[in-house]
Structures are given as C-alpha cells and as structure tokens.
Design an enzyme around this catalytic site. Sequence first.
Site, PDB file in Angstrom:
ATOM      1  N   GLU A  97       0.826  -1.196   0.000  1.00 35.78           N
ATOM      2  CA  GLU A  97       0.000   0.000   0.000  1.00 35.78           C
ATOM      3  C   GLU A  97       0.866   1.255   0.000  1.00 35.78           C
ATOM      4  OE1 GLU A  97      -3.235   0.380   2.654  1.00 35.78           O
ATOM      5  OE2 GLU A  97      -4.040  -1.615   2.260  1.00 35.78           O
ATOM      6  N   CYS A 110       3.102   8.637   1.368  1.00 37.27           N
ATOM      7  CA  CYS A 110       3.449   7.721   2.455  1.00 37.27           C
ATOM      8  C   CYS A 110       3.855   6.407   1.824  1.00 37.27           C
ATOM      9  CB  CYS A 110       2.249   7.541   3.386  1.00 37.27           C
ATOM     10  SG  CYS A 110       2.550   6.381   4.744  1.00 37.27           S
ATOM     11  N   CYS A 117       5.132  -6.464   7.910  1.00 39.04           N
ATOM     12  CA  CYS A 117       6.033  -5.897   8.910  1.00 39.04           C
ATOM     13  C   CYS A 117       6.273  -6.927  10.015  1.00 39.04           C
ATOM     14  CB  CYS A 117       5.432  -4.628   9.506  1.00 39.04           C
ATOM     15  SG  CYS A 117       6.524  -3.815  10.717  1.00 39.04           S
ATOM     16  N   CYS A 121       3.445  -4.588  16.107  1.00 43.23           N
ATOM     17  CA  CYS A 121       2.858  -3.637  17.061  1.00 43.23           C
ATOM     18  C   CYS A 121       1.368  -3.945  17.226  1.00 43.23           C
ATOM     19  CB  CYS A 121       3.064  -2.207  16.573  1.00 43.23           C
ATOM     20  SG  CYS A 121       4.809  -1.728  16.463  1.00 43.23           S
ATOM     21  N   CYS A 124      -1.422  -1.926  15.255  1.00 42.11           N
ATOM     22  CA  CYS A 124      -1.167  -1.648  13.840  1.00 42.11           C
ATOM     23  C   CYS A 124      -1.659  -2.791  12.954  1.00 42.11           C
ATOM     24  CB  CYS A 124       0.328  -1.422  13.623  1.00 42.11           C
ATOM     25  SG  CYS A 124       0.778  -1.097  11.898  1.00 42.11           S
ATOM     26  N   GLY A 164       5.789  -1.692   7.015  1.00 40.18           N
ATOM     27  CA  GLY A 164       7.150  -2.127   7.259  1.00 40.18           C
ATOM     28  C   GLY A 164       7.956  -1.229   8.180  1.00 40.18           C
ATOM     29  N   GLU A 165       9.093  -1.751   8.613  1.00 40.24           N
ATOM     30  CA  GLU A 165      10.062  -1.057   9.454  1.00 40.24           C
ATOM     31  C   GLU A 165      11.267  -0.691   8.585  1.00 40.24           C
ATOM     32  OE1 GLU A 165      12.481   0.725  11.395  1.00 40.24           O
ATOM     33  OE2 GLU A 165      10.781   0.239  12.697  1.00 40.24           O
ATOM     34  N   SER A 194      10.367   6.990   9.527  1.00 34.06           N
ATOM     35  CA  SER A 194       9.770   6.619  10.806  1.00 34.06           C
ATOM     36  C   SER A 194      10.195   5.211  11.208  1.00 34.06           C
ATOM     37  CB  SER A 194       8.245   6.693  10.706  1.00 34.06           C
ATOM     38  OG  SER A 194       7.640   6.306  11.923  1.00 34.06           O
ATOM     39  N   SER A 217       8.970   6.164  16.836  1.00 34.88           N
ATOM     40  CA  SER A 217       7.658   5.836  17.396  1.00 34.88           C
ATOM     41  C   SER A 217       7.818   5.303  18.816  1.00 34.88           C
ATOM     42  CB  SER A 217       6.964   4.793  16.515  1.00 34.88           C
ATOM     43  OG  SER A 217       6.724   5.303  15.225  1.00 34.88           O
ATOM     44  N   LEU A 218       7.471   6.129  19.802  1.00 35.41           N
ATOM     45  CA  LEU A 218       7.535   5.705  21.206  1.00 35.41           C
ATOM     46  C   LEU A 218       6.238   5.030  21.638  1.00 35.41           C
ATOM     47  CD1 LEU A 218       9.318   8.673  23.014  1.00 35.41           C
ATOM     48  CD2 LEU A 218      10.296   6.522  22.208  1.00 35.41           C
ATOM     49  N   ASN A 293      -6.091   5.490  15.270  1.00 28.83           N
ATOM     50  CA  ASN A 293      -6.956   5.204  14.131  1.00 28.83           C
ATOM     51  C   ASN A 293      -7.423   3.757  14.224  1.00 28.83           C
ATOM     52  OD1 ASN A 293      -6.499   7.796  12.915  1.00 28.83           O
ATOM     53  ND2 ASN A 293      -4.473   7.056  12.312  1.00 28.83           N
ATOM     54  N   CYS A 336      -2.634   6.378   9.373  1.00 30.68           N
ATOM     55  CA  CYS A 336      -1.513   5.787  10.098  1.00 30.68           C
ATOM     56  C   CYS A 336      -1.972   4.562  10.885  1.00 30.68           C
ATOM     57  CB  CYS A 336      -0.946   6.840  11.046  1.00 30.68           C
ATOM     58  SG  CYS A 336       0.467   6.287  12.001  1.00 30.68           S
TER      59      CYS A 336
END
Length: 346
Positions: A97, A110, A117, A121, A124, A164-165, A194, A217-218, A293, A336
Amino acid sequence: MATHQPRAALPLLGQSLEALTEWVQAQGQPTYRGKQLYQWLYHQGARSLSDITVFPKAWRQAWEHVDVGRSALHHRVVASDDTVKYLLRLADGQIIETVGIPSAKRLTVCVSSQVGCPMACDFCATGKGGFVRNLGIHEIVDQVLTVQEDFGQRVSHIVFMGMGEPLLNSANAVAAIRCLNQDVGIGQRAMTLSTVGVPGRIRALAAEQLQVTLAVSLHASNQTQRLQLIPSAGAYPLSVLLDECREYVQLTGRRVTFEYILLAGLNDQPANAAELAQHLRGFQSHVNLIPYNPIDEADYQRPSEASIRAFVAELEARRIAVTVRYSRGLEENAACGQLRASRRPS
C-alpha cells in the site's frame, strides 16, 4: 544493432545516470542513450523500454522484456478528504500500500519499505498480517512515481510511514532516499523516516549524514507500557533507545521527532504526558501526538478531545514542543496504522 539477450533481475529504476549509461553501453548503444533512458525513467514515466520513443524501434522491440522496475496498479480508492490509497502489485504478485496525501501547497507520499512488517505492534494493522520480505530500491521509488503520475503534479514530501520497518531494510531505504533526492529531485529535508527502533540502526543511520527527519515511534511513556504495545521493545529498552536518539542528535545536529499514538484509557493520561516529558528533558526534539486510528483486529479506542487537550497542556507546561497530527484517509483505511494490503493478488 546489438543482439545481446537482456540480463535477468536488473530493474533499471533505482539506478544512477552513471549506472544506466554503463548498461546501455554494454548493450552496444551509444553513451547518450544513457541520459535518454535516465530522463524517461525518472521524469517521463516510462514503464517499459518500448515506451521510450527516442530509442530505435528495433532496439525497443528486442529489449521490451527488460525489467524496468515499475509495479502495476492493483486497486485505487479516494477518501472524502482527497487522500488516495493505492494497492500496488509487485513483480512477484505481492501487494503493498501507498498513500498520496494532497494539500493546498504540497503532495505527500506515504511509502512502504517492506511487504508486511515483522514488528507486530499491537495497534497496527500491518503488523497483524506478518512479514513477507523487504522491498527493493526500485519498489520504493516506484511508489513515489506512481503517485506523482496519478496526481499529475510533483511530489513535494515523502514519509516512510507505510507498511514495514524501514531500519530493517536500511540499505535499500537509504539508497531509495538518495535516488529520490538525486534522480527524482525531491529534497531530503522534505523526507521523514519513521521507525519503532532497531538496536544500533539509528546510530548507523546517523553515519549516513542524511538530511531527512528521523521520527521515532515511542507510543508509551515507560518500558512496561511500551512492551505491551511493541513486542520488539523487549530487545530494545526505552532508556537504550533514547540514548541512541541523543547520540543521533549529537552526530547529525538534527532534532528527532517522537511519535506517540494516543490510546484511550491506556497511555493518554496527564501522568503519561508528565512521564514522557521527563524522558525528553533537554532533548532537541518534537512530539507528534496521533489519536488512535481504529482497526478491526484490535480493541483500542480513540481518545476524547478533552483527553488530547489535557495531554498537550501537560507537555506544553513542561516546555515540550508538541503537535497533534490528525491522520488523513481514515474512512478508507489509509491512515496511520491502518495499512494492511487487504485486497490480495487476483
């Protein structure tokens, strides 16, 4: 005319002018064809060599099966705020995407850096689907060109905040950043990368001396809470992550943006804001607060506006720079944390 057979597994997209010139010379073509190929790939939207009408017809036909490196549009949907979500089909049939986010003065893309990923998380959608593979340089660059061509205007900003990371695919992500800067013509200062944090990779990124914005991203104000939300935090404690971020600031002279998804009743209390502020004291940083979201696979709730305002007030009272970022494309699952490539290859 040369009659060499095309070399396999050579996506042309992502290659520099020098590399493309060497390639056309190896095929028996004059040097100036390299610049023509470069211009058609990066600025005229060529998806195959047959599109490049300045090339001799016989050569185009002989080389029409060379892998240019462009993906196919699998699905496209437009949200009410004009955000556009693209599902792109890669050469191996995998789907990723990409999101185009227009505003009055800019067009932001984006981009994804992986198929799926591995970070998993809990809030997510991408992480719920698992990990397949890293994206190649051409597959990252292609996303930007696809959005640019569809909107009919130049992309001004890029955020590596899709699937993904990026720091688990750092070599290709960095190479794609350089290509997008040098070949497509987008300034590095208009790019954001990010990451949830991968041990040692932020330090390694600093050594690249890029001008991009690093967004970490904390999503939690303490290690216990972060571990609940981000499984990889077990191998990368919050204190160690923050130490590496401070080192990044020292090495690059650039501030770090910290992203923090607000989850109702979990990490959105004033006490969490105070704890977060304590971590960031004396830090050259900025906090982006992102109201959650929703996704189908998780039960978290979006915080109330009152909770958001109270969190912001607590940070500002402690002299922490903060912005609330309301994601675009929410109702089309383009915001996001919502990217999941839900439409599979047909």
